[in-house]
Write a protein that holds these residues in place. Structure first.
Motif, PDB file in Angstrom:
ATOM      1  N   UNK A 251       0.825  -1.205   0.000  1.00 54.53           N
ATOM      2  CA  UNK A 251       0.000   0.000   0.000  1.00 54.53           C
ATOM      3  C   UNK A 251       0.861   1.257   0.000  1.00 54.53           C
ATOM      4  N   UNK A 252       1.875   1.288   0.843  1.00 54.18           N
ATOM      5  CA  UNK A 252       2.747   2.464   0.919  1.00 54.18           C
ATOM      6  C   UNK A 252       3.540   2.624  -0.377  1.00 54.18           C
ATOM      7  N   UNK A 253       4.022   1.510  -0.935  1.00 55.97           N
ATOM      8  CA  UNK A 253       4.767   1.576  -2.197  1.00 55.97           C
ATOM      9  C   UNK A 253       3.903   2.123  -3.317  1.00 55.97           C
ATOM     10  N   UNK A 254       2.657   1.655  -3.409  1.00 56.25           N
ATOM     11  CA  UNK A 254       1.755   2.132  -4.458  1.00 56.25           C
ATOM     12  C   UNK A 254       1.468   3.619  -4.300  1.00 56.25           C
ATOM     13  N   UNK A 255       1.230   4.059  -3.061  1.00 55.96           N
ATOM     14  CA  UNK A 255       0.944   5.478  -2.831  1.00 55.96           C
ATOM     15  C   UNK A 255       2.156   6.340  -3.189  1.00 55.96           C
ATOM     16  N   UNK A 256       3.346   5.896  -2.790  1.00 56.50           N
ATOM     17  CA  UNK A 256       4.561   6.667  -3.087  1.00 56.50           C
ATOM     18  C   UNK A 256       4.843   6.689  -4.588  1.00 56.50           C
ATOM     19  N   UNK A 257       4.727   5.534  -5.246  1.00 56.42           N
ATOM     20  CA  UNK A 257       4.924   5.485  -6.696  1.00 56.42           C
ATOM     21  C   UNK A 257       3.901   6.344  -7.419  1.00 56.42           C
ATOM     22  N   UNK A 258       2.681   6.415  -6.862  1.00 52.48           N
ATOM     23  CA  UNK A 258       1.610   7.199  -7.485  1.00 52.48           C
ATOM     24  C   UNK A 258       1.756   8.689  -7.325  1.00 52.48           C
ATOM     25  N   UNK A 259       2.775   9.130  -6.605  1.00 52.04           N
ATOM     26  CA  UNK A 259       3.023  10.563  -6.505  1.00 52.04           C
ATOM     27  C   UNK A 259       2.711  11.190  -5.171  1.00 52.04           C
ATOM     28  N   UNK A 260       2.358  10.390  -4.164  1.00 49.93           N
ATOM     29  CA  UNK A 260       2.093  10.954  -2.839  1.00 49.93           C
ATOM     30  C   UNK A 260       3.400  11.462  -2.228  1.00 49.93           C
ATOM     31  N   UNK A 261       3.381  12.708  -1.758  1.00 48.08           N
ATOM     32  CA  UNK A 261       4.521  13.236  -1.021  1.00 48.08           C
ATOM     33  C   UNK A 261       4.427  12.741   0.414  1.00 48.08           C
ATOM     34  N   UNK A 262       5.452  12.034   0.871  1.00 44.49           N
ATOM     35  CA  UNK A 262       5.384  11.438   2.200  1.00 44.49           C
ATOM     36  C   UNK A 262       5.344  12.487   3.306  1.00 44.49           C
ATOM     37  N   UNK A 263       5.633  13.747   2.968  1.00 49.87           N
ATOM     38  CA  UNK A 263       5.486  14.831   3.940  1.00 49.87           C
ATOM     39  C   UNK A 263       4.055  15.336   4.007  1.00 49.87           C
ATOM     40  N   UNK A 264       3.214  14.897   3.073  1.00 51.00           N
ATOM     41  CA  UNK A 264       1.817  15.295   3.075  1.00 51.00           C
ATOM     42  C   UNK A 264       1.495  16.385   2.075  1.00 51.00           C
ATOM     43  N   UNK A 265       0.190  16.567   1.828  1.00 53.84           N
ATOM     44  CA  UNK A 265      -0.291  17.652   0.988  1.00 53.84           C
ATOM     45  C   UNK A 265      -0.312  17.391  -0.497  1.00 53.84           C
ATOM     46  N   UNK A 266       0.112  16.224  -0.927  1.00 54.21           N
ATOM     47  CA  UNK A 266       0.185  15.946  -2.358  1.00 54.21           C
ATOM     48  C   UNK A 266      -0.106  14.481  -2.616  1.00 54.21           C
ATOM     49  N   UNK A 267      -0.889  14.214  -3.667  1.00 54.82           N
ATOM     50  CA  UNK A 267      -1.212  12.839  -4.040  1.00 54.82           C
ATOM     51  C   UNK A 267      -2.541  12.778  -4.761  1.00 54.82           C
ATOM     52  N   UNK A 268      -2.720  11.760  -5.583  1.00 53.26           N
ATOM     53  CA  UNK A 268      -3.977  11.569  -6.309  1.00 53.26           C
ATOM     54  C   UNK A 268      -4.347  10.092  -6.304  1.00 53.26           C
ATOM     55  N   UNK A 269      -5.631   9.837  -6.370  1.00 51.42           N
ATOM     56  CA  UNK A 269      -6.105   8.450  -6.436  1.00 51.42           C
ATOM     57  C   UNK A 269      -5.768   7.838  -7.789  1.00 51.42           C
TER      58      UNK A 269
ATOM     59  N   UNK B 256      10.947   5.500  -5.733  1.00 50.38           N
ATOM     60  CA  UNK B 256       9.904   6.526  -5.686  1.00 50.38           C
ATOM     61  C   UNK B 256      10.276   7.653  -4.738  1.00 50.38           C
ATOM     62  N   UNK B 257      10.825   7.310  -3.584  1.00 55.04           N
ATOM     63  CA  UNK B 257      11.202   8.341  -2.607  1.00 55.04           C
ATOM     64  C   UNK B 257      12.377   9.168  -3.115  1.00 55.04           C
ATOM     65  N   UNK B 258      13.353   8.528  -3.750  1.00 54.82           N
ATOM     66  CA  UNK B 258      14.495   9.258  -4.308  1.00 54.82           C
ATOM     67  C   UNK B 258      14.030  10.254  -5.361  1.00 54.82           C
ATOM     68  N   UNK B 259      13.121   9.825  -6.229  1.00 58.01           N
ATOM     69  CA  UNK B 259      12.600  10.722  -7.264  1.00 58.01           C
ATOM     70  C   UNK B 259      11.898  11.912  -6.626  1.00 58.01           C
ATOM     71  N   UNK B 260      11.110  11.656  -5.579  1.00 59.40           N
ATOM     72  CA  UNK B 260      10.441  12.752  -4.878  1.00 59.40           C
ATOM     73  C   UNK B 260      11.442  13.738  -4.299  1.00 59.40           C
ATOM     74  N   UNK B 261      12.479  13.216  -3.663  1.00 59.18           N
ATOM     75  CA  UNK B 261      13.482  14.089  -3.056  1.00 59.18           C
ATOM     76  C   UNK B 261      14.157  14.963  -4.110  1.00 59.18           C
ATOM     77  N   UNK B 262      14.470  14.369  -5.248  1.00 60.05           N
ATOM     78  CA  UNK B 262      15.120  15.129  -6.316  1.00 60.05           C
ATOM     79  C   UNK B 262      14.191  16.192  -6.890  1.00 60.05           C
ATOM     80  N   UNK B 263      12.930  15.817  -7.093  1.00 57.94           N
ATOM     81  CA  UNK B 263      11.985  16.791  -7.653  1.00 57.94           C
ATOM     82  C   UNK B 263      11.750  17.949  -6.695  1.00 57.94           C
TER      83      UNK B 263
END
Length: 349
Positions: free
Chosen positions: A276-294, A332-339
């Motif tokens: 579940x966490x992997x799918x949410x992170x791969x889907x674009x959820x920012x683990x800090x919150x405030x960003x993500x789509x179903x 997914x997390x590395x990509x988020x950090x870079x972006x």
């Protein structure tokens, strides 16, 4: 004597033809609406499909697509509500244990109540809401970090499921028409389980995208201080998010019972929190919150489901499948950090 000269008229501006720019602009708008993250997932999914279709011609058959969909349903449900929790700025590591506990409760109540499926399912859903409220209360009123609080829940709910079931599968539900319909029924040619995932996903998407509740949830995860100053009741939204997670995790537990034919305290639910966490992170959820789509989360669920199915069909050891999931989560997390251009821990900015 100078003669007056008539100033020359400025050149007429070029008027674009009615069709000029439309195609390019339309394509750009379409790509913008899809989003770069989702385009990357679509590309990765296409590569997985091409790879495994080249290895097995039946991979893209309609029957196998339905198999992938059914297998991904339970993890997909958990990924959808995990997306909501992450957007709020939280995390729920206990969803797999909640699913196992709900599976046991639904089967045991079903058996104790004289094969009453509505009572078994209703009790499991009610218990899911209660467990979710407990998680939220510990985080809010106990002021415990969500990761620690739900990590404790992961162990506690798993232990409760094993205690009440004595560590064994409980009940037998495949003789009941309701559970048979959930596990084997079809509507318009599609398995019921896929319809359930689709309905839950659409409902949560509408909630997040088109309601004030959804806007407040994004505000809560984006900047909780600003949200509080804007008059948003943070505690109410967090409690509601974790309660929703508990209910959907319990629904996943009921579907697990229907698929396996009995209540499973651990088998079938272990590792679901990672998926579940992997799918949410791969889907674009920012683990800090405030960003993500179903939509992004569902694309990631499809990618993980196709990858798992392809590896299984090719006879790849399930241990390697776990390695692949872990690598995808880190990627997914590395990509988020870079972006986001976040500073690397322990290194200069």
């Amino acid at each position: 004597m100078s003669t007056a000269t008539t100033p020359s008229a400025p050149p007429a501006p070029s008027v674009p033809t009615p069709t000029s720019g439309r195609r390019g602009g339309g394509a750009r708008r379409l790509l913008s609406s899809i989003g770069g993250q989702n385009l990357s997932l679509i590309g990765a999914l296409a590569l997985v499909v091409v790879l495994f279709t080249s290895l097995n011609a039946n991979f893209l058959s309609w029957d196998n697509i339905q198999v992938i969909g059914e297998a991904a349903t339970i993890a997909g449900l958990l990924a959808v509500v995990q997306t909501v929790v992450i957007i709020c700025g939280g995390l729920d590591i206990s969803v797999g244990s909640q699913t196992g506990l709900a599976s046991v409760v639904s089967a045991m109540v079903f058996t104790a109540a004289g094969s009453s499926a509505p009572l078994g399912i209703g009790t499991a859903l009610l218990m899911g809401a209660l467990v979710g409220l407990v998680n939220g209360a510990v985080i809010i009123y106990g002021r415990v970090n969500p990761t620690i609080a739900t990590l404790a829940g992961l162990a506690a709910y798993k232990g409760v499921a094993q205690l009440i079931s004595d560590g064994r599968a409980q009940g037998y539900v495949l003789g009941d028409p309701v559970f048979v319909f959930l596990s084997r029924g079809r509507i318009a040619g599609l398995p019921v389980m896929i319809w359930i995932l689709a309905l839950v996903a659409v409902a949560v998407h509408i909630l997040l995208t088109y309601t004030d509740i959804g806007r407040n949830i994004y505000a809560l995860g984006g900047n909780d201080t600003a949200a509080r100053l804007a008059g948003i009741n943070l505690n109410k939204y967090l409690l509601s998010a974790y309660a929703l997670t508990g209910v959907v995790a319990a629904l996943a537990g009921v579907l697990l019972t229907a698929r396996t034919g009995s209540g499973q305290p651990v088998s079938g639910s272990e590792g679901l929190e990672l998926q579940a966490i992997t799918a949410a992170a791969l889907g674009g959820c920012a683990l800090k919150g405030g960003k993500g789509t179903i939509g992004g989360t569902l694309l990631a669920v499809a990618l993980l489901g196709a990858l798992q199915n392809g590896l299984t069909v090719q006879g790849i050891n399930t241990f390697w499948q776990n390695v692949a999931q872990g690598l995808l989560l880190v990627t997914a997390v590395v990509i988020q950090q870079r972006r986001n251009r976040d500073r690397a821990i322990g290194l200069p900015a």
